[in-house]
Design a protein around this motif. Structure first.
Motif: not given
Length: 227
Positions: A37-59, A136-141
């Protein structure tokens, strides 16, 4: 503990928004496999760091012990929590129709393209909220800084190859499963490696919901058509 979900790690551990381009790819004839798969095929809208931190580790609702210290320890010890016995997932449900197979192939192709592009935030958009919450858990700096940096594509000779997608089935609960074989030239295992992926519908497309190692689930029934 937070783990960067390189696809190779996902294969060993268990670890996509409809744009017009993605929809067109699903409706068209998929390119023959195997292919890189060519890197140019990666077209999906990225998640934000904030959304990852909000979801990660949530039971995850319905997970025994979720939200308790004992439950957190269990999640650390068992990163993948299948909703049914793993072996049964290869024979449960019904063979998927062409549209479902095409949608799943589009998802797998794009997530590999994102890994080949070194674009992890876009790859995360192809994982379900439940997968991120479980694994996922807490994302280190230092990892936040890495994720926010401009993606750097993997060298061509080291890029992941999608070898095959087989035994695509739709389960009674609406999820789908498929055996996906990937070759990572610089991986811990020499040669192609297969994993059972579980998919769910999110934002009107299939996303990866679980990774299950094939040594734990056996072999698909003989005669099952490949994608």
């Amino acid at each position: 503990m937070y783990r960067l979900p390189l696809f190779a790690s996902a294969l060993m551990l268990v670890a996509f928004l409809f744009s017009g381009m993605v929809a067109a790819a699903q409706e068209g004839t998929p390119a023959p496999l195997p292919r890189v798969p060519d890197p140019s095929e990666c077209q999906v809208e990225p998640r934000s760091i904030e959304s990852l931190q909000g979801i990660a580790g949530t039971p995850v609702l319905g997970t025994p012990g979720a939200g308790t210290p004992a439950g957190e320890e269990a999640l650390e010890e068992e990163a993948v929590l299948p909703a049914s016995p793993a072996a049964a997932l290869l024979t449960e449900g019904e063979p998927a129709d062409e549209a479902t197979v095409a949608g799943i192939e589009a998802t797998v192709t794009e997530v590999l393209a994102c890994f080949n592009a070194g674009d992890f935030l876009r790859a995360f958009a192809l994982y379900s909220d439940e997968l991120i919450s479980r694994d996922f858990g807490t994302i280190p700096e230092e990892d936040i800084a890495f994720l926010e940096a401009s993606p750097v594509a993997v060298a061509e000779e080291q890029q992941l190859t999608l070898v095959s997608i087989e035994n695509v089935r739709v389960l009674e609960d609406g999820r789908a499963v498929a055996i996906v074989t990937v070759d990572e030239p610089d991986g811990a295992v020499e040669g192609p490696e297969s994993v059972l992926l579980v998919f769910t519908q999110q934002d009107d497309r299939w996303v990866i919901d679980e990774f299950i190692e094939l040594p734990d689930v056996g072999t698909p029934a003989a005669g099952t058509p490949a994608a």
